[in-house]
Design a protein around this motif. Structure first.
Motif, PDB file in Angstrom:
ATOM      1  N   GLU A   1       0.790  -1.029   0.032  1.00 19.50           N
ATOM      2  CA  GLU A   1       0.061  -0.055  -0.053  1.00 19.50           C
ATOM      3  C   GLU A   1       1.075   1.253   0.068  1.00 19.50           C
ATOM      4  OE1 GLU A   1      -4.039   0.016   2.102  1.00 19.50           O
ATOM      5  OE2 GLU A   1      -2.785  -1.276   3.457  1.00 19.50           O
ATOM      6  N   ASP A   2       1.975   1.203   0.907  1.00 21.05           N
ATOM      7  CA  ASP A   2       2.769   2.474   0.874  1.00 21.05           C
ATOM      8  C   ASP A   2       3.691   2.718  -0.414  1.00 21.05           C
ATOM      9  OD1 ASP A   2       2.066   3.180   3.470  1.00 21.05           O
ATOM     10  OD2 ASP A   2       3.830   1.992   4.468  1.00 21.05           O
ATOM     11  N   MET A   3       4.194   1.424  -1.073  1.00 19.21           N
ATOM     12  CA  MET A   3       4.700   1.452  -2.237  1.00 19.21           C
ATOM     13  C   MET A   3       3.842   2.200  -3.341  1.00 19.21           C
ATOM     14  SD  MET A   3       6.991  -1.771  -2.751  1.00 19.21           S
ATOM     15  CE  MET A   3       8.128  -2.368  -1.547  1.00 19.21           C
ATOM     16  N   VAL A   4       2.477   1.475  -3.505  1.00 17.59           N
ATOM     17  CA  VAL A   4       1.507   1.968  -4.242  1.00 17.59           C
ATOM     18  C   VAL A   4       1.259   3.443  -4.299  1.00 17.59           C
ATOM     19  CG1 VAL A   4      -0.568   1.811  -5.372  1.00 17.59           C
ATOM     20  CG2 VAL A   4       0.824  -0.221  -4.902  1.00 17.59           C
ATOM     21  N   ALA A   5       0.975   4.112  -3.087  1.00 18.96           N
ATOM     22  CA  ALA A   5       0.715   5.358  -2.623  1.00 18.96           C
ATOM     23  C   ALA A   5       1.970   6.243  -3.059  1.00 18.96           C
ATOM     24  CB  ALA A   5       0.585   5.486  -1.301  1.00 18.96           C
ATOM     25  N   GLU A   6       3.138   5.846  -2.887  1.00 22.66           N
ATOM     26  CA  GLU A   6       4.443   6.620  -3.196  1.00 22.66           C
ATOM     27  C   GLU A   6       4.296   6.665  -4.628  1.00 22.66           C
ATOM     28  OE1 GLU A   6       7.731   4.562  -1.441  1.00 22.66           O
ATOM     29  OE2 GLU A   6       7.117   5.164   0.726  1.00 22.66           O
ATOM     30  N   LEU A   7       4.076   5.779  -5.457  1.00 21.29           N
ATOM     31  CA  LEU A   7       4.133   5.730  -6.818  1.00 21.29           C
ATOM     32  C   LEU A   7       3.023   6.618  -7.383  1.00 21.29           C
ATOM     33  CD1 LEU A   7       5.271   2.285  -7.313  1.00 21.29           C
ATOM     34  CD2 LEU A   7       6.627   4.478  -7.759  1.00 21.29           C
ATOM     35  N   GLY A   8       2.047   7.354  -6.358  1.00 20.88           N
ATOM     36  CA  GLY A   8       1.037   8.170  -6.918  1.00 20.88           C
ATOM     37  C   GLY A   8      -0.142   7.492  -7.276  1.00 20.88           C
ATOM     38  N   HIS A   9      -0.347   6.331  -6.933  1.00 25.42           N
ATOM     39  CA  HIS A   9      -1.757   5.483  -7.051  1.00 25.42           C
ATOM     40  C   HIS A   9      -2.406   5.186  -5.922  1.00 25.42           C
ATOM     41  CE1 HIS A   9       0.394   5.111 -11.079  1.00 25.42           C
ATOM     42  NE2 HIS A   9       1.486   4.376 -10.419  1.00 25.42           N
ATOM     43  N   THR A  10      -3.585   4.643  -6.230  1.00 27.90           N
ATOM     44  CA  THR A  10      -4.431   4.327  -5.183  1.00 27.90           C
ATOM     45  C   THR A  10      -4.749   2.617  -4.866  1.00 27.90           C
ATOM     46  OG1 THR A  10      -5.713   6.330  -5.358  1.00 27.90           O
ATOM     47  CG2 THR A  10      -6.855   4.770  -4.305  1.00 27.90           C
ATOM     48  N   VAL A  11      -5.011   2.355  -3.739  1.00 30.49           N
ATOM     49  CA  VAL A  11      -5.101   0.952  -3.584  1.00 30.49           C
ATOM     50  C   VAL A  11      -6.544   0.647  -3.352  1.00 30.49           C
ATOM     51  CG1 VAL A  11      -4.790  -0.928  -2.006  1.00 30.49           C
ATOM     52  CG2 VAL A  11      -3.000   0.296  -2.542  1.00 30.49           C
ATOM     53  N   VAL A  12      -7.078  -0.288  -4.047  1.00 36.19           N
ATOM     54  CA  VAL A  12      -8.432  -0.947  -3.718  1.00 36.19           C
ATOM     55  C   VAL A  12      -8.198  -2.122  -2.868  1.00 36.19           C
ATOM     56  CG1 VAL A  12     -10.588  -1.896  -4.797  1.00 36.19           C
ATOM     57  CG2 VAL A  12      -9.156   0.061  -5.874  1.00 36.19           C
ATOM     58  N   GLY A  13      -8.741  -2.277  -1.848  1.00 38.52           N
ATOM     59  CA  GLY A  13      -8.508  -3.395  -0.785  1.00 38.52           C
ATOM     60  C   GLY A  13      -7.486  -2.846   0.440  1.00 38.52           C
ATOM     61  N   PRO A  14      -6.927  -3.607   0.868  1.00 37.38           N
ATOM     62  CA  PRO A  14      -6.233  -4.931   0.117  1.00 37.38           C
ATOM     63  C   PRO A  14      -7.524  -5.997   0.644  1.00 37.38           C
ATOM     64  CG  PRO A  14      -5.226  -4.280   2.416  1.00 37.38           C
ATOM     65  CD  PRO A  14      -5.940  -3.099   2.168  1.00 37.38           C
ATOM     66  N   VAL A  15      -7.412  -7.112  -0.057  1.00 38.45           N
ATOM     67  CA  VAL A  15      -8.236  -8.198   0.049  1.00 38.45           C
ATOM     68  C   VAL A  15      -7.280  -9.260   0.648  1.00 38.45           C
ATOM     69  CG1 VAL A  15     -10.037  -9.624  -0.939  1.00 38.45           C
ATOM     70  CG2 VAL A  15      -9.575  -7.217  -1.715  1.00 38.45           C
ATOM     71  N   ALA A  16      -7.912 -10.313   1.303  1.00 30.65           N
ATOM     72  CA  ALA A  16      -6.914 -11.299   2.077  1.00 30.65           C
ATOM     73  C   ALA A  16      -7.797 -12.434   1.809  1.00 30.65           C
ATOM     74  CB  ALA A  16      -6.701 -10.946   3.580  1.00 30.65           C
ATOM     75  N   ARG A  17      -8.821 -12.750   0.978  1.00 35.70           N
ATOM     76  CA  ARG A  17      -9.630 -14.121   0.962  1.00 35.70           C
ATOM     77  C   ARG A  17      -9.989 -14.058  -0.540  1.00 35.70           C
ATOM     78  NH1 ARG A  17     -14.245 -12.610   4.421  1.00 35.70           N
ATOM     79  NH2 ARG A  17     -15.115 -13.850   2.789  1.00 35.70           N
ATOM     80  N   LEU A  18      -9.706 -15.396  -1.091  1.00 33.61           N
ATOM     81  CA  LEU A  18      -9.915 -15.580  -2.554  1.00 33.61           C
ATOM     82  C   LEU A  18     -11.710 -15.083  -2.823  1.00 33.61           C
ATOM     83  CD1 LEU A  18      -8.836 -16.999  -5.031  1.00 33.61           C
ATOM     84  CD2 LEU A  18     -10.003 -18.944  -4.293  1.00 33.61           C
ATOM     85  N   ASP A  19     -12.301 -15.711  -2.094  1.00 38.20           N
ATOM     86  CA  ASP A  19     -13.676 -15.418  -2.465  1.00 38.20           C
ATOM     87  C   ASP A  19     -14.061 -13.931  -2.591  1.00 38.20           C
ATOM     88  OD1 ASP A  19     -13.651 -15.084   0.460  1.00 38.20           O
ATOM     89  OD2 ASP A  19     -15.663 -15.813   0.753  1.00 38.20           O
ATOM     90  N   LYS A  20     -13.440 -13.085  -1.405  1.00 37.12           N
ATOM     91  CA  LYS A  20     -13.695 -11.601  -1.520  1.00 37.12           C
ATOM     92  C   LYS A  20     -13.116 -11.229  -2.589  1.00 37.12           C
ATOM     93  CE  LYS A  20     -14.850  -7.637   0.461  1.00 37.12           C
ATOM     94  NZ  LYS A  20     -16.204  -7.185   0.525  1.00 37.12           N
TER      95      LYS A  20
END
Length: 125
Positions: free
Chosen positions: A29-48
């Motif tokens: 999440e930190d890396m994605v944000a530092e690169l200027g993008h937005t995280v959807v999730g995170p998701v920790a289950r296959l069904d979700k």
């Protein structure tokens, strides 16, 4: 926005993050944000994650190969069906991916921010 519509590296992406390890998810999440993008999730289950692939709007996904003992390949198949690019995140690297997925990009854990940045840059036309 699809990858084919990206105008360059500075395009802001919505990134679906599928990761079951909390510390790894926070780091990503930190890396994605530092690169200027937005995280959807995170998701920790296959069904979700499968539900989110069907109903959420996002541009790209990062998939941990092993999610709480389940393989993420059904998620990969759903992303392919929707035409959404993704990268596998795995401790085994590309060599650990089975034949149907061996042509897909993979980030070998532990990876650095520049590895993720390179993946995002390669989405640009």
């Amino acid at each position: 926005m699809l990858a084919s519509e990206l105008s360059g590296r500075r395009a802001r992406l919505r990134v679906l993050l599928v990761e079951d390890e909390n510390l790894v998810a926070l780091l990503l999440e930190d890396m994605v944000a530092e690169l200027g993008h937005t995280v959807v999730g995170p998701v920790a289950r296959l069904d979700k994650a499968l539900e989110m692939v069907q109903r959420e709007a996002f541009d790209v996904a990062i998939l941990d190969v092993n999610i709480n003992g389940e393989e993420a390949y059904p998620i990969a198949d759903a992303l392919v069906a929707r035409g959404i690019p993704f990268v596998f995140s795995t401790g085994y690297g590309k060599k650990g991916l089975p034949a149907p997925y061996s042509d897909r990009p993979a980030l070998q854990k532990p990876f650095q921010r520049h590895d993720l940045q390179k993946f995002f840059a390669e989405l640009s036309p």
